[in-house]
Write an enzyme that holds these catalytic residues in place. Structure first.
Site, short mmCIF file in Angstrom:
data_model
loop_
_atom_site.label_atom_id
_atom_site.label_comp_id
_atom_site.label_asym_id
_atom_site.label_seq_id
_atom_site.Cartn_x
_atom_site.Cartn_y
_atom_site.Cartn_z
N ARG A 129 3.64 8.41 0.76
CA ARG A 129 2.11 7.41 0.94
C ARG A 129 1.01 7.83 -0.25
O ARG A 129 -0.09 8.35 -0.90
CB ARG A 129 1.57 6.71 1.94
CG ARG A 129 2.37 6.35 3.43
CD ARG A 129 2.30 6.15 4.39
NE ARG A 129 1.44 4.95 4.56
CZ ARG A 129 0.45 4.42 5.74
NH1 ARG A 129 0.87 4.94 6.62
NH2 ARG A 129 0.21 3.64 5.70
N SER A 174 -8.45 -2.75 2.60
CA SER A 174 -7.63 -1.89 3.43
C SER A 174 -8.41 -1.44 4.16
O SER A 174 -10.29 -0.34 3.58
CB SER A 174 -6.98 -0.76 2.10
OG SER A 174 -6.96 0.00 3.04
N ASP A 327 -0.80 -6.05 10.12
CA ASP A 327 0.46 -4.91 11.02
C ASP A 327 1.49 -5.23 11.52
O ASP A 327 2.38 -5.72 12.27
CB ASP A 327 0.02 -3.66 11.69
CG ASP A 327 -0.59 -2.33 11.27
OD1 ASP A 327 0.14 -2.67 10.18
OD2 ASP A 327 -1.77 -2.30 12.05
#
Ligand code: S3P
Length: 450
Positions: A129, A174, A327
């Site tokens: 990531r 984010s 999510d």
């Protein structure tokens, strides 16, 4: 391979009605932040309802490595003796954050403005990531980072000895990046300003204010600006962690698609920056009711009652809602497969850099189960087959991603034929009691392939 040992294949088969109460664990985002801010406070922070999933346990271990005293008192009850802002010691070994992007990114931010050096790593998922999204803004404080190509872990950060405050516009929606910069700003003198174009989960801001930091929210030309005054003395707190809406999503979704179900999921945090899935499900025609709405510790909370909803229809999910349910797209994709008509999900490019590429993982698994799925760089369309309509009968790859594993196991509870996952092990990162909790409601899971 599971994050923590051999893979654990698991199969879900069509189940009778799911009924009863599903008491899900504490919120993962809030749990990480409670440990980190507890470690930066002066005095003893007491936390109840902490998620004891592997991601959070890895953050607890990291806080110990930086010098805080973190003690497990009883199930869910933890205390943290903080070292004060700027008080981090240098860790004696590599910090292993396991599967957790939130853990590693928030901890990098927290140590970035202290004169210490730390090396971070994680499991095979986390090592893929991108960390540049955090180390780029941290460089503005004077932090140096040395990692693998593409800003990948393992990575060493040398904290800034003489940090300057920064003004930073977060280029991607984010909360992890926003939070990393705010946590770094804590030990920089003067005002650090973080601006986000789209509002993301605001647990860091809420908790910083709760610990006594001075911050204000302003409208800037680029978006929502958080202005934090550096070098505060944070005061230890008593924190009751609300139950995780992202975990509640699984028993709620399963109840909506399994015939005859009626499930109560009590005490769920419904912070508007997190509750987008439930709004979306209600727009699709889900029988999902908020009962006993209340406020607990500064966060809105309700009991969720979900009942079998055979007449759900596909919708176009507004792209601006994405940060508040980022999510939850994997489990929404499963519910969409049991609705009638297409469900369009746009503005979801961030799903490609989560624990797995979640657009690719969901498209592949749902297609294997017999659904038609279209996908692009930042969108996905699931063509629903109606209640009970998904054929199933497939083995799905989970790519070390807990939410992919739980999503396909929920699909298998309502599909015509069993659905298996190659590895249910990563579920322990966020929802260690998932198997037992779902089984108690009436879900039929077997360890092993179909
Ligand atoms: C989180 C932020 C989100 C989310 C993650 C938890 C957090 O990630 O996907 O599970 O606690 O701040 P991004 O910040 O990458 O959007």
């Amino acid at each position: 391979m599971s994050a923590h040992g051999d893979p654990i294949p698991m199969t879900a088969r069509r189940s009778g009605p799911l009924r009863g109460e599903a008491v899900v664990p504490g919120d993962k985002s809030i749990s990480h932040r409670a440990l980190i801010l507890g470690a930066l406070a002066v005095g003893q922070t007491r936390i109840s309802g902490l998620l004891e999933g592997q991601d959070v346990l890895d953050t607890a271990k990291a806080m110990r490595a930086f010098g805080a005293e973190v003690t497990h008192e009883a199930p869910g009850d933890w205390t943290v003796q903080g070292v004060g802002v700027g008080g981090f010691a240098e860790p004696a070994d590599v910090i292993d954050c396991g599967n957790s992007g939130t853990g590693v990114r928030l901890i990098m931010g927290t140590m970035a403005t202290s004169p210490v050096t730390a090396t971070f790593t994680g499991d095979a998922s986390l090592r893929k990531r991108p960390m540049g999204r955090v180390t780029d803004p941290l460089a503005l404080f004077g932090t140096r980072a040395f990692g693998r190509q593409g800003g990948r872990l393992p990575m060493t950060l040398i904290g800034a000895a003489d940090p300057a405050p920064v003004r930073y516009v977060v280029p991607v929606p984010s909360a992890q990046v926003k939070s990393a910069v705010l946590l770094a700003g804590l030990n920089a003198p003067g005002e650090t300003v973080v601006i986000e174009r789209e509002a993301t989960r605001d647990h860091t801001e809420r908790m910083l204010a709760g610990f006594g930091a001075t911050l204000r929210i302003e409208e800037a030309p680029e978006g929502r600006a958080i202005v934090l005054t550096g070098q505060p003395e944070l005061v230890a707190q008593t924190i009751a962690v609300p139950r995780d809406p992202s975990s509640a999503a699984f028993p709620v979704a399963a109840a909506l698609i399994v015939e005859g179900s009626d499930v109560l999921v009590p005490g769920i945090g419904l912070n508007p920056t997190r509750a987008g899935l439930f709004t979306t499900l209600r727009e699709m025609g889900a029988d999902l009711v908020y009962e006993n709405e209340r406020d607990e510790g500064g966060e809105p909370v309700a009991d969720l009652r979900a009942r079998f909803s055979p007449a759900m229809t596909g919708i176009e999910v507004p792209p601006e809602r994405a940060p508040s349910m980022i999510d939850e797209y994997p489990i929404l994709a499963v519910v969409a497969a049991f609705a009638s008509g297409p469900t369009m999900m746009r503005g979801i490019g961030e799903l490609r850099v989560k624990e797995s590429d979640r657009i690719a993982a969901m498209a592949a698994g749902l297609r294997a189960c017999g659904a038609e799925v279209e996908e692009g760089e930042d969108w996905m369309i699931v063509h629903g087959l109606g209640a009970g309509g998904l054929p199933g009968g497939a083995a799905c790859a989970t790519h070390l991603d807990h939410r992919i594993a739980m999503s396909f196991l929920c699909a298998g509870l309502a599909a015509q034929k069993p659905v298996s996952v190659d590895d249910a092990g990563p579920i322990a990162t966020s929802f260690p009691i998932f198997e037992g909790l779902m089984t108690a409601l009436g879900a039929e899971f077997d360890r092993g392939d179909a």
